[in-house]
Design an enzyme around this catalytic site. Structure first.
Site, mmCIF file in Angstrom:
data_model
loop_
_atom_site.group_PDB
_atom_site.id
_atom_site.type_symbol
_atom_site.label_atom_id
_atom_site.label_comp_id
_atom_site.label_asym_id
_atom_site.label_seq_id
_atom_site.Cartn_x
_atom_site.Cartn_y
_atom_site.Cartn_z
ATOM 1 C CB SER A 164 -1.015 -15.874 -6.636
ATOM 2 O OG SER A 164 -0.915 -14.779 -7.522
ATOM 3 C CG MET B 222 3.424 -9.948 -14.316
ATOM 4 S SD MET B 222 1.842 -10.358 -15.074
ATOM 5 C CE MET B 222 1.254 -11.602 -13.921
ATOM 6 C CG HIS C 134 6.760 -15.491 -10.047
ATOM 7 N ND1 HIS C 134 5.655 -16.111 -10.610
ATOM 8 C CD2 HIS C 134 7.788 -15.699 -10.921
ATOM 9 C CE1 HIS C 134 5.996 -16.657 -11.760
ATOM 10 N NE2 HIS C 134 7.274 -16.416 -11.981
ATOM 11 C CG MET D 190 6.555 -13.773 -14.062
ATOM 12 S SD MET D 190 4.781 -14.014 -13.950
ATOM 13 C CE MET D 190 4.501 -13.305 -12.339
ATOM 14 C CG MET E 123 6.662 -20.696 -14.211
ATOM 15 S SD MET E 123 5.849 -19.888 -12.815
ATOM 16 C CE MET E 123 4.222 -19.543 -13.477
HETATM 17 C C1 DX5 Z 1 1.008 -16.540 -13.360
HETATM 18 C C2 DX5 Z 1 1.434 -16.196 -11.972
HETATM 19 C C3 DX5 Z 1 0.756 -16.978 -10.941
HETATM 20 C C4 DX5 Z 1 -0.735 -16.824 -10.917
HETATM 21 C C5 DX5 Z 1 -1.282 -18.151 -10.522
HETATM 22 O O1 DX5 Z 1 1.736 -15.794 -14.234
HETATM 23 O O2 DX5 Z 1 2.820 -16.416 -11.835
HETATM 24 O O3 DX5 Z 1 1.318 -16.785 -9.665
HETATM 25 O O4 DX5 Z 1 -1.210 -15.822 -10.067
HETATM 26 O O5 DX5 Z 1 -2.630 -18.073 -10.641
HETATM 27 P P1 DX5 Z 1 -3.579 -19.346 -10.676
HETATM 28 O O6 DX5 Z 1 -3.412 -20.057 -9.377
HETATM 29 O O7 DX5 Z 1 -4.924 -18.708 -10.835
HETATM 30 O O8 DX5 Z 1 -3.182 -20.178 -11.864
HETATM 31 ZN ZN ZN Z 2 3.589 -16.442 -9.760
#
Ligand code: DX5
Ligand code: ZN
Length: 215
Positions: A7, A36, A65, A67, A136
């Site tokens: 990510s 996001m 992804h 959000m 998630m």
């Molecule tokens: C959280 C994101 C993830 C995030 C994961 O809202 O969707 O993709 O970057 O990060 P880590 O691996 O640090 O939990």
């Molecule tokens: Zn993500």
């Protein structure tokens, strides 16, 4: 071998090309892009112009992804910014079936994402239409959060649903992934692991990706 989708959220945004070049020459299979809106999740990350710049430099497919509320409104923009997989939250889509068909018609793979509190049963009538399920293992919005272990029995329930329906979308997990949680996840049937903090805070990120990929 496990597929790894690092990510970019945890990368140095002041030096994104360095992060992308590192990923291009790593064991990563794709690059996870977290979009996001400050509404569906409390945070705001990056948008389409930045994603477009990432896609020009990246040699790996972009695993996007979303959000955001109403992701349907942005399908063409995700495609035009270089998205290969578009993951939408089931909690954000009123007409999920329509959205999934539109993502595929736009030429992308369609992924459906479930928050930690959303049960697997919600996938029953869409599982035959999708390419990927993204579970998630944190509440979305931030990198570096703690892994929520209830995703492990949930993964088992997802695999049972796959077996009973005969459909096998790719299974991806996002949040709190490190070597320990990654090992548990792979044992429970995860095929793609997203990892942000674990990769980008490692002294050698390429090595961190390789160690996850070897799980
Ligand atoms: C959280 C994101 C993830 C995030 C994961 O809202 O969707 O993709 O970057 O990060 P880590 O691996 O640090 O939990
Ligand atoms: Zn993500």
């Amino acid at each position: 071998m496990t597929k790894i989708s690092p990510s970019l959220l945890s990368a140095d945004f002041g030096n994104l090309y360095k992060a992308i070049d590192m990923l291009n020459s790593s064991a990563a299979s794709m690059i996870h892009i977290d979009i996001m809106d400050g509404v569906f999740v409390p945070n705001i990350s990056l948008g389409f112009p930045v994603m477009k710049a990432v896609s020009k430099r990246a040699k790996l497919p972009l695993d996007v992804h979303m959000m955001i509320v109403n992701p349907h409104n942005y399908i063409n923009q995700v495609r035009d910014a270089g998205g290969a997989i578009m993951n939408v939250h089931i909690e954000a889509c009123t007409h999920l079936h329509r959205t999934v068909q539109a993502i595929k018609a736009a030429g992308m793979k369609a992924g459906v994402t479930l928050n930690p509190a959303t049960p697997i049963v919600m996938l029953e009538d869409i599982i035959g239409d999708i390419d990927l399920v993204l579970l998630m293992s944190v509440n979305p919005g931030y990198g570096g959060q703690q892994f929520i272990p209830s995703v492990l029995p949930k993964l088992t329930r997802l695999r049972e649903l796959c077996a009973s329906t005969g459909y096998h979308p790719m299974i991806e997990i996002d949040g709190g992934v490190n070597l320990l949680t990654g090992q548990e996840l792979v044992k429970a049937g995860a095929e793609v692991l997203v990892a942000g903090n674990y990769v980008f805070s490692a002294p050698d990120p390429r090595e961190a990706i390789a160690s996850l990929a070897a799980l």
